[in-house]
Design a protein around this motif. Structure first.
Motif, short mmCIF file in Angstrom:
data_model
loop_
_atom_site.label_atom_id
_atom_site.label_comp_id
_atom_site.label_asym_id
_atom_site.label_seq_id
_atom_site.Cartn_x
_atom_site.Cartn_y
_atom_site.Cartn_z
N LEU A 223 0.84 -1.21 0.00
CA LEU A 223 0.00 0.00 0.00
C LEU A 223 0.87 1.25 0.00
CD1 LEU A 223 -2.73 -1.08 2.60
CD2 LEU A 223 -2.89 -1.12 0.09
N GLN A 224 2.11 1.12 0.44
CA GLN A 224 3.02 2.28 0.41
C GLN A 224 3.23 2.78 -1.02
OE1 GLN A 224 6.67 2.01 2.76
NE2 GLN A 224 5.81 0.30 3.91
N CYS A 225 2.97 1.92 -2.01
CA CYS A 225 3.15 2.30 -3.42
C CYS A 225 1.93 3.02 -3.97
CB CYS A 225 3.39 1.07 -4.29
SG CYS A 225 4.76 0.08 -3.78
N HIS A 226 0.83 3.04 -3.21
CA HIS A 226 -0.40 3.63 -3.73
C HIS A 226 -0.41 5.13 -3.41
CE1 HIS A 226 -4.67 4.45 -4.31
NE2 HIS A 226 -4.76 3.31 -4.98
N PRO A 227 -0.86 5.95 -4.37
CA PRO A 227 -0.78 7.41 -4.15
C PRO A 227 -1.84 7.99 -3.23
CG PRO A 227 -1.70 6.93 -6.32
CD PRO A 227 -1.30 5.61 -5.73
N ASN A 228 -2.87 7.23 -2.89
CA ASN A 228 -3.98 7.84 -2.15
C ASN A 228 -4.51 6.88 -1.08
OD1 ASN A 228 -6.07 9.42 -1.33
ND2 ASN A 228 -7.08 9.55 -3.32
N VAL A 229 -3.79 6.80 0.03
CA VAL A 229 -4.18 5.88 1.11
C VAL A 229 -4.46 6.67 2.38
CG1 VAL A 229 -3.46 3.92 2.54
CG2 VAL A 229 -2.70 4.06 0.16
N ILE A 230 -5.60 6.40 2.99
CA ILE A 230 -5.91 6.96 4.31
C ILE A 230 -5.94 5.78 5.29
CG2 ILE A 230 -7.66 8.11 5.72
CD1 ILE A 230 -8.54 9.62 3.26
N VAL A 231 -5.26 5.95 6.42
CA VAL A 231 -5.22 4.88 7.43
C VAL A 231 -5.91 5.39 8.69
CG1 VAL A 231 -3.74 3.31 8.73
CG2 VAL A 231 -2.99 4.15 6.49
N LEU A 232 -6.88 4.65 9.17
CA LEU A 232 -7.58 5.02 10.40
C LEU A 232 -7.25 3.99 11.48
CD1 LEU A 232 -11.13 5.87 8.93
CD2 LEU A 232 -9.14 7.37 9.16
N LEU A 233 -6.66 4.45 12.57
CA LEU A 233 -6.21 3.55 13.63
C LEU A 233 -6.84 3.95 14.95
CD1 LEU A 233 -2.38 3.72 12.82
CD2 LEU A 233 -4.01 1.98 12.04
N ASP A 234 -7.17 2.95 15.77
CA ASP A 234 -7.53 3.32 17.14
C ASP A 234 -6.22 3.45 17.93
OD1 ASP A 234 -6.72 0.76 17.81
OD2 ASP A 234 -8.69 0.09 18.49
N ARG A 235 -6.36 3.83 19.20
CA ARG A 235 -5.14 4.10 19.98
C ARG A 235 -4.23 2.86 20.04
NH1 ARG A 235 -5.49 6.06 26.03
NH2 ARG A 235 -7.45 5.01 25.66
N GLY A 236 -4.84 1.67 20.21
CA GLY A 236 -4.05 0.44 20.32
C GLY A 236 -3.27 0.15 19.05
N ALA A 237 -3.95 0.17 17.92
CA ALA A 237 -3.29 -0.16 16.65
C ALA A 237 -2.26 0.91 16.27
CB ALA A 237 -4.33 -0.31 15.55
N GLY A 238 -2.45 2.13 16.75
CA GLY A 238 -1.53 3.21 16.40
C GLY A 238 -0.42 3.40 17.43
N ARG A 239 -0.36 2.51 18.42
CA ARG A 239 0.55 2.68 19.56
C ARG A 239 2.03 2.82 19.15
NH1 ARG A 239 2.99 -1.23 22.71
NH2 ARG A 239 1.99 -2.83 21.43
N LEU A 240 2.45 2.16 18.10
CA LEU A 240 3.88 2.18 17.74
C LEU A 240 4.18 3.13 16.60
CD1 LEU A 240 4.51 -1.68 17.97
CD2 LEU A 240 4.91 0.06 19.71
#
Ligand code: F6R
Length: 241
Positions: A223-240
């Motif tokens: 997905l890093q190769c895709h030009p238009n990505v939005i990532v939605l994380l809760d606090r746990g998944a975004g912890r690192l």
């Protein structure tokens, strides 16, 4: 890549639903790429509420789901078709004929893969592709090692994926061993990608996928190769992150 981490589940769900609703408001015939599993459920609930309030209509939209288990009839309670009907389609004004889930119970699976890929291409490109992520980095059911260019195909599910999904079945042995999935190549054709992850147990794979090397060993890293990505994380998944 636009990465947002939310303190409150409701804000994550409202943001995800808001992005999809805004698309439908500006393009009534939008093509939605949809996912099952626990990650999108809160967003579907929020979309249903928006629909009930008259804020959004799906009447002209069409949808393509990422994947389906092989060997489960459509009306099996654990089929992804049943999941989508229960979690979203039965509660909105979507024309059921415009909703598409691969037929994992087709007598000729190879022909069904070709047919599904063709359908997506004929209607596409997908405007927004909603995705969850597996603990091993799978997207759809593209397990580590998946080909970068693959279209819809049949995969053998990894044991870790079958274990993770056993919570939805009466017994772990009931989890199908194969699934049909849109390929990484099909997924990357979407105009925009909305990746959702929740829970501390996703923190490691989120960091690896979004900041680690781009490799088919972690399909979500592509997905890093895709030009238009939005990532939605809760606090746990975004912890690192
Ligand atoms: C489901 C799908 C899978 C899930 C992934 C995460 O259609 O394509 O890739 O998104 O297994 O599942 P949850 O959201 O249950 O953690």
């Amino acid at each position: 890549m636009n990465i947002w981490t939310f303190e409150h589940e409701h804000d994550l769900n409202a943001t995800g639903a808001g992005i999809i609703a805004a698309l439908l408001q500006s393009k009534r015939k939008a093509v939605l790429g949809l996912a099952t599993g626990s990650s999108p459920v809160g967003i579907y609930k929020e979309l249903i509420q928006m629909y009930n309030k008259g804020l959004v209509s799906f009447a002209q939209a069409s949808s393509f789901n990422l994947d389906e288990y092989v060997g489960l009839p459509e009306d099996h309670p654990q089929s992804y078709r049943s999941f989508m009907n229960e979690q979203l389609f039965n509660h909105i004004d979507m024309n059921m004929d415009h909703t598409h889930v691969p037929n994992g119970n087709a007598s000729d699976l190879a022909a069904e893969c070709v047919h599904y890929e063709q359908l997506v291409n004929d209607h596409g490109p997908v405007d927004i592709q909603l995705l969850g992520i597996g603990h091993n980095g799978h997207i759809g059911f593209n397990e580590p090692g998946a080909s970068l260019t693959s279209g819809t195909h049949v995969v053998d599910l990894k044991e870790e994926t079958r274990k993770a999904n056993a919570r939805f079945f009466d017994s772990p042995t009931d989890v199908p061993k194969q699934a049909m999935t849109m390929g990484v190549g099909s997924i990357l054709k979407a105009k925009q990608i909305l990746l959702v992850a929740r829970g501390e147990d996703k923190a490691d794979i989120i960091r690896t996928a979004l900041t680690g090397p781009i490799t088919t060993e972690c399909p979500a890293s592509l997905l890093q190769c895709h030009p238009n990505v939005i990532v939605l994380l809760d606090r746990g998944a975004g912890r690192l992150m």
